[in-house]
Design an enzyme around this catalytic site. Structure first.
Site, PDB file in Angstrom:
ATOM      1  N   SER A 119       0.831  -1.195   0.000  1.00 49.69           N
ATOM      2  CA  SER A 119       0.000   0.000   0.000  1.00 49.69           C
ATOM      3  C   SER A 119       0.877   1.260   0.000  1.00 49.69           C
ATOM      4  CB  SER A 119      -0.957  -0.037   1.202  1.00 49.69           C
ATOM      5  OG  SER A 119      -2.045   0.848   1.033  1.00 49.69           O
ATOM      6  N   ASP A 173     -10.109  -5.216  -3.767  1.00 55.60           N
ATOM      7  CA  ASP A 173      -9.504  -4.218  -2.875  1.00 55.60           C
ATOM      8  C   ASP A 173     -10.360  -2.945  -2.829  1.00 55.60           C
ATOM      9  OD1 ASP A 173      -7.881  -2.350  -1.561  1.00 55.60           O
ATOM     10  OD2 ASP A 173      -6.039  -3.182  -2.407  1.00 55.60           O
ATOM     11  N   HIS A 204      -7.859  -5.735   0.607  1.00 59.04           N
ATOM     12  CA  HIS A 204      -6.596  -5.006   0.826  1.00 59.04           C
ATOM     13  C   HIS A 204      -5.782  -5.774   1.867  1.00 59.04           C
ATOM     14  CE1 HIS A 204      -4.155  -1.476   0.217  1.00 59.04           C
ATOM     15  NE2 HIS A 204      -4.103  -1.215   1.499  1.00 59.04           N
TER      16      HIS A 204
END
Length: 223
Positions: A119, A173, A204
């Site tokens: 991320s 996600d 995620h």
């Protein structure tokens, strides 16, 4: 050293490692978040690896009501084109570069160092790794996107034009939409890179199949 190094969690898979993975966490997490993954990679004893999981500095994050939390950069908007605060990205990239340079001083060869990130951490891995003047072992970008993709053509380092790239994203996600992961891959290809793109049925997060693929990729890159 002129720059104080970021604090980090260190996990070694064996004695006298000759390879190193610098792995950046996501927003609101810490280096402790991904450290437990190392045993799950089941790397062979013949390939001792030093894993470093640095802690991002604490800063106010605009989209979270300016709450103070570990973050590699501020997120001022969810707009795709301005999601990552470039100033913060560059500051964090410099901090990770200092950690990278410290590994060089410790005797690791640049081609035996992998930059990895999840991320927000993946944004830093992309931004630094593609611009480093030393040829590195690879870049691992997990559930992430690219900051300032239009600047890559001008800023990319020739040393890493053919750097191995492992890119992974979850099809479900809700935090970093799969489209952003695909856009990063498209940008890489447009600039002559050959990313290895894996998509998984997950949100995620990280899944078991992804860990197995990461392990195989690391062994191929670092053996």
């Amino acid at each position: 050293m002129s720059q104080t190094l970021l604090p980090f969690v260190e996990v070694n898979t064996g004695e006298n490692p000759q390879a190193c993975v610098i792995w950046m966490h996501g927003l609101g997490d810490s280096g402790h978040g991904f450290a437990p993954i190392v045993p799950e990679l089941k790397l062979p004893a013949s390939l001792p690896v030093k894993f470093l999981f640095p802690h991002a500095p604490t800063r106010a994050v605009t989209i979270n009501n300016n709450m103070q939390m570990p973050a590699w950069y501020d997120i001022k908007s969810l707009d795709f084109n301005s999601r990552a605060d470039l100033t913060g990205v560059e500051e964090s990239a410099d901090s990770i570069k200092a950690l990278f340079n410290a590994q060089l001083e410790a005797g690791f060869k640049p081609e035996k160092i992998i930059l990895a990130g999840f991320s927000q951490g993946g944004v830093i891995a992309y931004h630094l790794g593609l611009r480093l003047f030393q040829r590195i072992g690879g870049i691992m970008a997990l559930s992430t996107y690219m900051c300032e993709p239009d600047s890559l053509a001008q800023q990319a380092s020739d040393a890493n034009r053919s750097v191995p790239l492992f890119v992974a994203h979850g099809d479900q996600d809700p935090v970093v939409p799969p489209m952003l992961g695909q856009m990063a891959v498209d940008t890489l290809k447009q600039n002559g890179y050959q990313p290895e793109f894996h998509r998984y049925t997950m949100q995620h997060s990280v899944c078991l199949q992804e860990l197995e693929d990461i392990s195989a990729w690391l062994q191929q890159r670092l053996s």
